[in-house]
Write a protein that holds these residues in place. Structure first.
Motif, short mmCIF file in Angstrom:
data_model
loop_
_atom_site.label_atom_id
_atom_site.label_comp_id
_atom_site.label_asym_id
_atom_site.label_seq_id
_atom_site.Cartn_x
_atom_site.Cartn_y
_atom_site.Cartn_z
N UNK A 1 12.02 0.77 0.16
CA UNK A 1 10.99 -0.28 0.30
C UNK A 1 10.86 -1.09 -1.00
N UNK A 2 10.84 -0.42 -2.14
CA UNK A 2 10.72 -1.11 -3.42
C UNK A 2 11.90 -2.05 -3.65
N UNK A 3 13.09 -1.60 -3.33
CA UNK A 3 14.29 -2.42 -3.50
C UNK A 3 14.24 -3.62 -2.55
N UNK B 1 0.81 -1.22 0.00
CA UNK B 1 0.00 0.00 0.00
C UNK B 1 0.84 1.27 0.00
N UNK B 2 2.13 1.17 0.36
CA UNK B 2 2.98 2.36 0.42
C UNK B 2 3.60 2.72 -0.93
N UNK B 3 3.48 1.83 -1.90
CA UNK B 3 4.09 2.07 -3.21
C UNK B 3 3.02 2.18 -4.29
N UNK B 4 3.33 2.91 -5.32
CA UNK B 4 2.40 3.06 -6.45
C UNK B 4 3.02 2.40 -7.67
N UNK B 5 2.38 1.35 -8.16
CA UNK B 5 2.90 0.59 -9.29
C UNK B 5 3.08 1.45 -10.54
N UNK B 6 2.17 2.37 -10.76
CA UNK B 6 2.22 3.15 -12.00
C UNK B 6 3.43 4.07 -12.04
N UNK C 1 9.37 9.36 -1.87
CA UNK C 1 10.35 9.52 -0.80
C UNK C 1 11.47 8.50 -0.93
N UNK C 2 12.55 8.76 -0.22
CA UNK C 2 13.67 7.81 -0.18
C UNK C 2 13.22 6.50 0.47
N UNK C 3 12.31 6.60 1.45
CA UNK C 3 11.77 5.39 2.10
C UNK C 3 11.03 4.51 1.10
N UNK D 1 18.80 -0.03 -8.78
CA UNK D 1 17.84 0.99 -8.37
C UNK D 1 18.08 2.29 -9.12
N UNK D 2 17.17 2.61 -10.03
CA UNK D 2 17.23 3.87 -10.75
C UNK D 2 16.02 4.75 -10.42
N UNK D 3 15.44 4.51 -9.25
CA UNK D 3 14.27 5.28 -8.83
C UNK D 3 14.71 6.69 -8.44
N UNK D 4 13.86 7.65 -8.82
CA UNK D 4 14.14 9.06 -8.54
C UNK D 4 13.09 9.58 -7.57
N UNK D 5 13.55 10.24 -6.52
CA UNK D 5 12.62 10.86 -5.56
C UNK D 5 12.21 12.21 -6.11
N UNK D 6 10.89 12.42 -6.21
CA UNK D 6 10.43 13.71 -6.75
C UNK D 6 10.01 14.65 -5.65
#
Length: 100
Positions: A79-81, A49-54, A73-75, A95-100
Protein backbone atom coordinates in the motif's frame (compact mmCIF):
# COMPACT_ATOMS: atom_id res chain seq x y z
CA UNK A 1 36.38 48.89 -16.86
CA UNK A 2 36.59 45.88 -19.21
CA UNK A 3 38.53 43.89 -16.59
CA UNK A 4 35.79 44.65 -14.07
CA UNK A 5 33.08 43.36 -16.45
CA UNK A 6 35.14 40.27 -17.15
CA UNK A 7 35.60 39.55 -13.44
CA UNK A 8 31.88 40.10 -12.73
CA UNK A 9 30.97 37.81 -15.65
CA UNK A 10 33.34 35.12 -14.40
CA UNK A 11 31.97 35.32 -10.84
CA UNK A 12 28.38 35.07 -12.12
CA UNK A 13 29.26 32.07 -14.28
CA UNK A 14 30.86 30.32 -11.30
CA UNK A 15 27.84 30.98 -9.11
CA UNK A 16 25.51 29.52 -11.71
CA UNK A 17 27.77 26.51 -12.24
CA UNK A 18 27.90 25.98 -8.47
CA UNK A 19 24.12 25.54 -8.41
CA UNK A 20 24.11 22.98 -11.21
CA UNK A 21 23.47 19.33 -10.49
CA UNK A 22 25.53 16.39 -11.55
CA UNK A 23 25.40 12.62 -11.39
CA UNK A 24 26.40 12.55 -7.72
CA UNK A 25 24.81 15.73 -6.36
CA UNK A 26 21.59 17.67 -6.72
CA UNK A 27 21.19 21.18 -8.01
CA UNK A 28 19.42 23.68 -5.76
CA UNK A 29 16.24 23.26 -7.80
CA UNK A 30 16.40 19.47 -7.61
CA UNK A 31 16.89 19.66 -3.85
CA UNK A 32 13.79 21.84 -3.49
CA UNK A 33 11.79 19.56 -5.82
CA UNK A 34 12.83 16.53 -3.77
CA UNK A 35 11.85 18.27 -0.53
CA UNK A 36 8.39 18.95 -1.95
CA UNK A 37 8.07 15.33 -3.15
CA UNK A 38 9.09 14.01 0.27
CA UNK A 39 6.45 16.20 1.92
CA UNK A 40 3.77 15.08 -0.56
CA UNK A 41 4.59 11.41 0.00
CA UNK A 42 4.58 11.79 3.80
CA UNK A 43 1.24 13.62 3.61
CA UNK A 44 -0.22 10.88 1.41
CA UNK A 45 0.96 8.14 3.77
CA UNK A 46 -0.23 10.07 6.84
CA UNK A 47 -3.67 10.44 5.24
CA UNK A 48 -4.05 6.68 4.87
CA UNK A 49 -5.59 5.12 7.97
CA UNK A 50 -3.94 1.74 7.25
CA UNK A 51 -0.39 3.10 7.47
CA UNK A 52 1.55 4.63 10.33
CA UNK A 53 3.76 7.56 9.33
CA UNK A 54 6.06 7.19 12.31
CA UNK A 55 7.09 3.72 11.15
CA UNK A 56 7.90 4.77 7.58
CA UNK A 57 10.85 6.98 6.67
CA UNK A 58 10.74 8.82 3.33
CA UNK A 59 13.79 10.18 1.51
CA UNK A 60 13.97 11.51 -2.04
CA UNK A 61 16.91 11.98 -4.38
CA UNK A 62 16.38 13.26 -7.91
CA UNK A 63 12.76 12.09 -7.94
CA UNK A 64 13.52 8.60 -6.66
CA UNK A 65 11.75 7.95 -3.36
CA UNK A 66 13.25 5.60 -0.77
CA UNK A 67 10.78 4.09 1.71
CA UNK A 68 12.30 2.46 4.78
CA UNK A 69 11.22 1.44 8.23
CA UNK A 70 8.85 -1.13 9.65
CA UNK A 71 5.30 -2.08 8.74
CA UNK A 72 2.89 -4.62 10.23
CA UNK A 73 2.20 -6.58 7.04
CA UNK A 74 3.18 -7.14 3.43
CA UNK A 75 -0.13 -5.46 2.48
CA UNK A 76 0.94 -2.29 4.32
CA UNK A 77 4.27 -2.27 2.46
CA UNK A 78 2.51 -2.74 -0.87
CA UNK A 79 0.00 0.00 0.00
CA UNK A 80 2.80 2.46 0.87
CA UNK A 81 4.56 1.79 -2.44
CA UNK A 82 1.30 2.14 -4.41
CA UNK A 83 0.44 5.45 -2.74
CA UNK A 84 3.95 6.76 -3.31
CA UNK A 85 3.90 5.87 -7.02
CA UNK A 86 0.70 7.90 -7.45
CA UNK A 87 2.32 11.12 -6.20
CA UNK A 88 2.98 13.43 -9.13
CA UNK A 89 6.70 13.85 -9.77
CA UNK A 90 7.82 10.52 -8.32
CA UNK A 91 10.07 8.83 -10.89
CA UNK A 92 10.46 5.53 -9.06
CA UNK A 93 10.18 3.98 -5.60
CA UNK A 94 12.79 1.93 -3.75
CA UNK A 95 11.05 -0.23 -1.17
CA UNK A 96 13.19 -1.02 1.86
CA UNK A 97 10.25 -1.56 4.20
CA UNK A 98 10.57 -4.48 6.61
CA UNK A 99 7.58 -6.48 7.85
CA UNK A 100 7.87 -7.05 11.59
Amino acid sequence: MNKFKLIIGFVCAMLIAGCAGGPTHESTGEFLDDSVLTTKVKTTILGDSRLKLLQISVETYKGVVQLSGFVDSENAATRAVELTRKVKGVKSVNNSLVVK
